[in-house]
Every structure is written in C-alpha cells, then in structure tokens.
Design an enzyme around this catalytic site. Structure first.
Site, PDB file in Angstrom:
ATOM      1  N   ASN A 138       0.861  -1.182   0.000  1.00  0.00           N
ATOM      2  CA  ASN A 138       0.000   0.000   0.000  1.00  0.00           C
ATOM      3  C   ASN A 138       0.903   1.238   0.000  1.00  0.00           C
ATOM      4  OD1 ASN A 138      -1.746   2.091   0.567  1.00  0.00           O
ATOM      5  ND2 ASN A 138      -2.345   1.341   2.593  1.00  0.00           N
ATOM      6  N   SER A 185       4.048  -2.070  10.153  1.00  0.00           N
ATOM      7  CA  SER A 185       5.519  -2.112  10.266  1.00  0.00           C
ATOM      8  C   SER A 185       6.124  -3.455   9.856  1.00  0.00           C
ATOM      9  CB  SER A 185       5.957  -1.722  11.685  1.00  0.00           C
ATOM     10  OG  SER A 185       5.539  -0.399  11.977  1.00  0.00           O
ATOM     11  N   HIS A 190      -9.414   1.052   5.408  1.00  0.00           N
ATOM     12  CA  HIS A 190      -8.105   1.228   6.052  1.00  0.00           C
ATOM     13  C   HIS A 190      -8.280   2.119   7.290  1.00  0.00           C
ATOM     14  CE1 HIS A 190      -3.958   2.386   6.781  1.00  0.00           C
ATOM     15  NE2 HIS A 190      -3.605   1.341   6.051  1.00  0.00           N
ATOM     16  N   LYS A 220       0.077   4.297  -0.138  1.00  0.00           N
ATOM     17  CA  LYS A 220      -0.541   5.475   0.510  1.00  0.00           C
ATOM     18  C   LYS A 220      -0.360   6.704  -0.380  1.00  0.00           C
ATOM     19  CE  LYS A 220      -0.034   3.199   4.907  1.00  0.00           C
ATOM     20  NZ  LYS A 220       0.088   3.278   6.350  1.00  0.00           N
ATOM     21  N   GLY A 238       3.057   2.393  10.744  1.00  0.00           N
ATOM     22  CA  GLY A 238       3.957   3.529  10.564  1.00  0.00           C
ATOM     23  C   GLY A 238       4.715   3.918  11.819  1.00  0.00           C
ATOM     24  N   GLU A 271      -4.707  -5.044  10.829  1.00  0.00           N
ATOM     25  CA  GLU A 271      -3.692  -4.001  10.993  1.00  0.00           C
ATOM     26  C   GLU A 271      -3.923  -3.280  12.322  1.00  0.00           C
ATOM     27  OE1 GLU A 271      -1.957  -2.786   6.860  1.00  0.00           O
ATOM     28  OE2 GLU A 271      -3.571  -1.420   7.391  1.00  0.00           O
ATOM     29  N   GLU A 273      -6.646   4.497   8.345  1.00  0.00           N
ATOM     30  CA  GLU A 273      -6.468   5.935   8.078  1.00  0.00           C
ATOM     31  C   GLU A 273      -7.750   6.531   7.514  1.00  0.00           C
ATOM     32  OE1 GLU A 273      -2.872   5.394   5.811  1.00  0.00           O
ATOM     33  OE2 GLU A 273      -1.846   4.812   7.656  1.00  0.00           O
TER      34      GLU A 273
HETATM   35  P1  13P Z   1       3.424   0.458   7.557  1.00  0.00           P
HETATM   36  O1  13P Z   1       3.939  -0.827   6.960  1.00  0.00           O
HETATM   37  O2  13P Z   1       4.113   1.673   7.024  1.00  0.00           O
HETATM   38  O3  13P Z   1       3.377   0.384   9.053  1.00  0.00           O
HETATM   39  O4  13P Z   1       1.892   0.600   7.054  1.00  0.00           O
HETATM   40  C1  13P Z   1       1.025  -0.461   7.190  1.00  0.00           C
HETATM   41  C2  13P Z   1      -0.239  -0.134   6.488  1.00  0.00           C
HETATM   42  O5  13P Z   1      -0.987   0.725   6.896  1.00  0.00           O
HETATM   43  C3  13P Z   1      -0.530  -0.862   5.234  1.00  0.00           C
HETATM   44  O6  13P Z   1      -1.841  -0.625   4.821  1.00  0.00           O
END
Ligand code: 13P
Length: 250
Positions: free
Chosen positions: A9, A213, A95, A11, A173, A167, A97
């Site tokens: 992903n 992560s 997601h 982002k 992140g 997740e 976010e």
């Molecule tokens: P990170 O791998 O940067 O922690 O992000 C995970 C994520 O949100 C994938 O959708």
C-alpha cells in the site's frame, strides 16, 4: 492450503516517474514467483500507467479506496467500475487511516465490500484496534464488531472472495510491530468469528494478512505463523529491494 498474498500500500507517496520506476524494477525482480499473489496499490492517479507496465506480469494492481456507486454526482470520488477500467483487481477497503481521518464506518465498509464484489474487485478489508483500545483490553470486542459490521449480509460465497487485513493501528507507521504470536492470536480469533457467522470451511479458507511495520527483518517470523497468510505493507513497499524481500519471505 491458503495461497499467500503480499500487497504494498503506497498510501499518498511517490511521483508518477518514481511509481513507474518502482513497478518496472519489481516486475524484473519478482518475475519468477508463482506460488503467491503479489499486489501493488498506488494512488489513483498512477493506477492506469502502472497497470500498463505490469500487464501480463505476475503483479496485480489494487486501489486504496473506492465509492460504492457505479457513477453519479459524487465529486472527488472514484467508482469500482472506473477501477476495473484501469486494470484494478483489488481494492483496500476500510483502512484505519480512512476510518480515523475520513470518518468511514463499518456500514460504509460493508457497502463498499458488496459493491466491489459486484464489479469483480477483490476487497482487502482492514480491521484493527487502536493502542487505547488494546490497553483497555477491548481488542477482541473491537475486532468482533468490525467483522460483524463490515461483513453483514454477505453470503459464504461472497465472503470467500474477501481478503482481511489485520492491521493494529498502533503498529502502523510506528516501527512497533505486533509480535508474531500477538498477531496470530487475533488472526485465529477472526477465524473463530467467521466460523460462527458463516461456517468452518469458509473460516479456514479466508486469507488474513497482517499489516503494521512489516519489514524485511520481521517478515519471515510473522509469515511463519499458522493463521497469517500474507502481509499488507506500507512504508517498506515504497522501495523495490525491501518489498521484493518481503514478497520472497521464507
Ligand atoms: P506500515 O507498513 O508503514 O506500518 O503501514 C502499514 C499499512 O498501513 C498498510 O496498509
């Protein structure tokens, strides 16, 4: 046996030329791999160009979100029909976010999943608890609520086409990964929920990715867990060497 699926992903990162360099590099590095699904998930504006580079390869394209309607007066939104038209086979839905910053609810997630399935898009539905919820011992209640709400009204046949990404929000992140055992515990719990809501066969067949992560240093341990079927990778998917290493987990 559940076929592993590794997805990157991206982002809201990269330029168009950076995105094209990355998919060209990945296409070359990953070309021999046939025993797992590989997906890259660029921002909307790069989908079509990335699809053109990857057409005919073993790497699929996915989107980061979608609206549930085919078309209409929904300024700023992108429909599932538009995504398939750009070569998308997958779409991330719900997601954390989007849930946190854009107020997406389980009800919206549910509408999007149903719509994606109508258009032949495989939904990657994200669920996970916040740090506050984990510390308050609410992890399993939160997960159960997201599973019930997000997958309400689906038949076993429809649910069998959905991919779940667990997740934990506190691991996204942050560099703080769930331990393989912590992640597997939740994955097994999700499977138990699916067995209750649908049936055991379905629960055993649904693929559940871990995200938060995931890096070259921890992917092998995470992927060795019995209920973890792949990874949804954020930051480490923006570089060809780290993403290729994760795709090639042992
Ligand atoms: P990170 O791998 O940067 O922690 O992000 C995970 C994520 O949100 C994938 O959708």
């Amino acid at each position: 046996m559940r076929r592993p699926i590794i997805a990157g992903n991206w982002k809201m990162y990269l330029t168009l030329s950076g995105a094209l360099d990355l998919v060209k590099d990945l296409k070359e590095r990953l070309k021999g791999i046939a025993d797992r699904d590989i997906v890259v998930i660029p921002p909307f504006t790069y989908l079509h160009s990335c699809h053109k580079v990857l057409e005919g390869s073993n790497i699929n394209i996915g989107a980061q979100d979608m609206h549930w309607e085919k078309e209409g007066a929904f300024t700023g939104e992108v429909s599932p029909f538009m995504l398939t038209d750009c070569g998308c086979k997958f779409c991330v839905i719900g997601h954390s976010e989007r849930r946190a910053y854009f107020h997406e609810t389980d009800e919206m997630v549910n509408k999007k999943i149903k719509s994606a399935l109508i258009y032949g898009i495989i939904p990657i539905c994200c669920i996970g608890e916040t740090l506050e919820q984990r510390e308050a011992d609410q992890t399993f209640d939160v997960i159960e609520g997201q599973v019930r709400g997000g997958f309400a009204g689906l038949t076993s046949g429809q649910m069998g086409r959905v991919i779940i990404a667990y997740e934990p929000v506190w691991a996204i992140g942050t560099g703080r990964t769930a331990t393989p055992e912590q992640a597997n515990e939740v994955h097994a719990f999700i499977r138990g929920n699916l067995a209750g809501l649908f049936d055991t066969e379905l629960a055993n067949n649904v693929r559940i990715q871990y995200g938060g992560s995931v890096k070259p240093e921890n992917c092998d341990d995470l992927m060795s867990q019995p209920d973890i079927d792949g990874a949804l990778v954020g930051g480490a998917s923006l570089k060809a060497d780290s993403f290729a290493r994760i795709v090639g987990f042992k």
